[in-house]
Design an enzyme around this catalytic site. Structure first.
Site, PDB file in Angstrom:
ATOM      1  N   GLY A 143      61.766  33.997  35.154  1.00 27.75           N
ATOM      2  CA  GLY A 143      60.839  34.669  35.510  1.00 27.75           C
ATOM      3  C   GLY A 143      59.649  33.542  35.995  1.00 27.75           C
ATOM      4  O   GLY A 143      59.900  32.244  35.371  1.00 27.75           O
ATOM      5  N   CYS A 144      58.603  33.819  36.505  1.00 27.25           N
ATOM      6  CA  CYS A 144      57.503  32.782  36.988  1.00 27.25           C
ATOM      7  C   CYS A 144      56.880  32.165  35.796  1.00 27.25           C
ATOM      8  O   CYS A 144      56.907  30.967  35.691  1.00 27.25           O
ATOM      9  CB  CYS A 144      56.616  33.408  38.061  1.00 27.25           C
ATOM     10  SG  CYS A 144      56.064  34.933  37.456  1.00 27.25           S
ATOM     11  N   TYR A 145      56.396  33.051  34.707  1.00 26.10           N
ATOM     12  CA  TYR A 145      55.769  32.674  33.960  1.00 26.10           C
ATOM     13  C   TYR A 145      56.542  31.751  33.001  1.00 26.10           C
ATOM     14  O   TYR A 145      56.164  30.608  32.519  1.00 26.10           O
ATOM     15  CB  TYR A 145      54.878  33.701  32.957  1.00 26.10           C
ATOM     16  CG  TYR A 145      53.949  34.209  33.466  1.00 26.10           C
ATOM     17  CD1 TYR A 145      52.806  33.417  33.618  1.00 26.10           C
ATOM     18  CD2 TYR A 145      53.635  35.501  33.521  1.00 26.10           C
ATOM     19  CE1 TYR A 145      51.515  34.098  33.941  1.00 26.10           C
ATOM     20  CE2 TYR A 145      52.553  36.155  34.020  1.00 26.10           C
ATOM     21  CZ  TYR A 145      51.493  35.294  34.097  1.00 26.10           C
ATOM     22  OH  TYR A 145      50.202  36.031  34.548  1.00 26.10           O
TER      23      TYR A 145
END
Length: 336
Positions: A143-145
């Site tokens: 995921g981006c986070y």
């Protein structure tokens, strides 16, 4: 190498198309979509200056593809991964379907996992897991986070109390995808900042899982994401207590040791800014120690659609297939 993209009408699919247009080896053969199948790409993404009809999201439509990117909802990834692998394709999934063990996924995502035998797949963050990605048939794109968080955390393993970690993330509206929601309307999102998802954001177990790999023990983390008034880009800032044995000067040395030879991670003086990474597959990381409290603060900026999604997927595919890791991936951002 013939390449397929599923989810070709979403932001992740569009970013994959933009990046693969300049790739020397990966050539897009099929672009598939769900509800927008049958539409022309020139209508769906006018900025790409390309055409072609979106195919249905079926294994049959992707026949002959050596590599398939799944920029799809979790359930679609679960349904497609096994038949695509059985057909001999390398699969890089951008959803959360294969990042976690099935039972953990079900607890955090609130849905049944229909392909538990494929979980967890090889975690597709090359800066942490490059050796395992090489030759993998199914790669779970982070995921981006978690990408921004883990790039900030990697050099801290062994230097901080792993249970003292707190994480704050800030992301633009494109991180929510192309669908419409009230809080994403211009009238609401413009000039507005708000926390969301805490303390049960779906990226929390992913961060915890990889933090445990880095530290050798399980530790819960506190993660609070925010939606900020911008379209692309994100900044994650984390804070942790240094171990008594950690000298302050060990922190910058650890970051340079970890990243000075990495093609997509830059250790910056001062603090990273999201506008400095837009459109590039790069991460900017900065760190500072507070001698008064004995704590370290680390901040990482990435483009959530590039290094946080499509660019990272291409980077992982390059590694999995034995291609040059930097192939087709920009390191210069678009500014201003």
């Amino acid at each position: 190498m013939d390449t397929g993209i599923v989810g070709g009408s979403g932001y992740g699919g569009g970013e994959l198309l933009r990046l693969l247009a300049g790739h020397p080896t990966l050539k897009v053969r099929t672009v598939a979509a769900g509800s927008r199948a049958g539409e022309d790409l020139s209508t769906v993404f006018p900025h790409l200056n390309t055409s072609g009809t979106l195919a249905p999201s079926t294994p049959e439509a992707l026949e002959g593809c050596d590599l398939v990117f799944l920029a799809t909802p979790h359930a679609v990834s679960m349904a497609l991964a096994a038949p695509l692998r059985d057909a001999g394709a390398t699969v890089v999934d951008l959803s959360g379907a294969f990042r976690l063990p099935a039972e953990v996924f079900e607890r955090w995502y609130g849905m049944d996992h229909t392909a538990p035998e494929l979980t967890p797949a090889v975690y597709g963050l090359p800066e942490l897991n490059r050796d395992a990605i090489a030759g993998a048939g199914l790669v779970a794109g982070p995921g981006c986070y978690p990408t921004a968080t883990l790039l900030g955390l990697k050099p801290l393993a062994g230097l901080v109390d792993p249970a003292s970690l707190t994480i704050v993330g800030m992301s633009g509206s494109s991180g929510a995808g192309r669908g419409l929601r009230d809080n994403l309307h211009v009238s609401h999102a413009t000039a507005n900042t708000a926390a969301y998802g805490a303390p049960t954001h779906r990226h929390t177990p992913e961060i915890e899982q990889q933090w445990s790999v880095l530290t050798g023990a399980d530790h819960p983390v506190s993660f609070t994401p925010h939606l900020v008034p911008q379209v692309r880009g994100m900044v994650v800032t984390l804070n942790a207590q240094l171990l008594d044995a950690t000298a302050p000067e060990a922190v910058p040395a650890a970051f340079h040791d970890a990243y000075d030879t990495e093609p997509f991670v830059t250790v910056v003086d001062g603090w990273p800014e999201s506008t400095h990474v837009v459109g590039a597959n790069t991460a900017h990381v900065g760190a500072a120690v507070d001698p008064r409290t004995g704590r370290v603060t680390v901040s990482c900026a990435i483009d959530n659609l590039t290094k946080g999604a499509a660019g990272q997927a291409v980077q992982a595919a390059n590694v999995a297939l034995g291609l040059p890791e930097t192939a087709g991936l920009p390191t210069m951002a678009v500014y201003p």
